[in-house]
Enzyme design. Sequence first.
Site, mmCIF file in Angstrom:
data_model
loop_
_atom_site.group_PDB
_atom_site.id
_atom_site.type_symbol
_atom_site.label_atom_id
_atom_site.label_comp_id
_atom_site.label_asym_id
_atom_site.label_seq_id
_atom_site.Cartn_x
_atom_site.Cartn_y
_atom_site.Cartn_z
ATOM 1 C CB CYS A 1 -7.673 -1.807 -6.453
ATOM 2 S SG CYS A 1 -7.943 -2.479 -8.103
ATOM 3 C CB ALA B 1 -3.812 -2.021 -0.272
ATOM 4 N N PRO B 2 -4.853 0.972 0.805
ATOM 5 C CG PRO B 2 -4.382 2.950 1.964
ATOM 6 C CD PRO B 2 -4.639 2.411 0.569
ATOM 7 N N GLY B 3 -7.093 0.412 2.402
ATOM 8 C CA GLY B 3 -8.293 -0.029 3.097
ATOM 9 C C GLY B 3 -9.335 1.032 3.373
ATOM 10 N N GLY B 4 -9.045 2.291 3.068
ATOM 11 C CA GLY B 4 -9.954 3.370 3.441
ATOM 12 C C GLY B 4 -11.372 3.203 2.912
ATOM 13 C CE LYS B 5 -11.761 4.946 -3.230
ATOM 14 N NZ LYS B 5 -10.359 5.226 -2.817
ATOM 15 C CG ASP C 1 -4.050 -10.075 -11.298
ATOM 16 O OD1 ASP C 1 -4.516 -8.934 -11.518
ATOM 17 O OD2 ASP C 1 -3.187 -10.598 -12.021
ATOM 18 C CG ASP D 1 -9.609 4.022 -5.708
ATOM 19 O OD1 ASP D 1 -9.870 4.961 -6.475
ATOM 20 O OD2 ASP D 1 -8.742 4.085 -4.819
ATOM 21 C CB CYS E 1 -6.455 9.607 -6.648
ATOM 22 S SG CYS E 1 -4.981 8.568 -6.769
#
Length: 443
Positions: free
Chosen positions: A261, A263-267, A312, A330, A382
């Site tokens: 999952c 987006a937005p890509g930080g991990k 998905d 996440d 989170c």
Amino acid sequence: MPVSAREAALKALTRYRRAGAYTDAALDAVLLKERPDSRDAALCTRIFYGVVQNSALIDHYIASFSTVRPSRMEPQVLDILRLSVYQLVFLSKIPVNAAVSEGVELVKKHANPRAAGLVNAVLRKIAQNLEQLPEVTGADTAEKLALQYSHPEWLVRAFIDRLGPDGAEALLKADNSDAGVTALVNTLKADTESVLGSLRLNGVEAAAHPWLPNCVVLRNTRNIERLDAFRNGRIYVQDAAAALAVQAAAPAPGMFVLDGCAAPGGKSFTAAAAMHNSGRILSCDIHEKKLARVSEGAARLGFGIIETRVLDATAPEAALYDSADVVIADVPCSGFGVIRKKPEIRYKKEEDTAGLPELQRRIADNLSKYVKPGGLLVYSTCTLLRRENEDVAAAFLSDHDDFYLEPFALPGPVGDVPSGMTTLWPQETGTDGFFICKLRRRP
């Protein structure tokens, strides 16, 4: 001519209320259009977020000194009263007369001028009673804390169940504090000291994170994308808690990592840095437009090992079975761990989050199929609700005897996690509220 800080704050509050927009989107739209100078932009931001964070308490004070209940006031008049009362009660450096007089002028200019007398009377009464404001009371501790810190009562009760009254109050205080902006240093291009130097040259107040290496905290800035360090790919925005979830996974050069999952890509970015841009990262999301941002970020940062795919997370993809060294899950969640950054999240209705645990279980179940024998699944959220965290992990383990909890250790106040899962509480770690669970698949 740029508008004043108070007028900009009113425009942002109006946009937020009318459009149901996210707070950051509403504020950024106004700052981009009105372009106040840096000092007014900072004050506007402080007032805007302060009102959203403290609206129930502010309305309590307004109701105590007004002949008209807040619920009966015109919305624009109430917005002006709220931002004016916030200045009087919470901002000691704002002159009382300025807060009162400018509040009245805002009513004359942007609301019903006939309400100017009411606004003037209410603000003057509150100004005269700043040392003896009405006591905050409630039928019990939860009701009192809900009013004191402007959180819904059901959520306060959930926090008290987890932390007790004192711990819950500490969390609520943290929710209403200034979090700043946390960014990770792209170690492929820079180090912390050079990044801090660049940020300061751009006029940004910045400091190294107190305990997480390669991390910086920025304050009094909104438009991160204009900064040289961002444009040149030396930093990317990510909270320390999210970075810790990747650290728990310990991706290494040459591995195949699947971010389910993404987006937005930080991990994905943090994993790429840990892997020294060697190996393969498949960043997946159900929304193609969001993945475009991941691709743009990877290109800016120079992470060539990241590829994106619309996927998905609940739908099996047989070609990926048993393939990944690390799968990061996440999952979508209620978000109650990031209230200090997105204060509007606190106002979610309990019933609107009731279906999330089932979705989270489905995602964890499906993504676990992509973990190769001996590999890792890291489940994270989170949020701070047990039903989305420990309960989902327990249900997963009950259904998957080929996985087990693996101990790990993280820097700073987190330390050793012998149980294999931990909750990061903002009042203890200074990070977002976050849940991390490390699951190893048996060989």
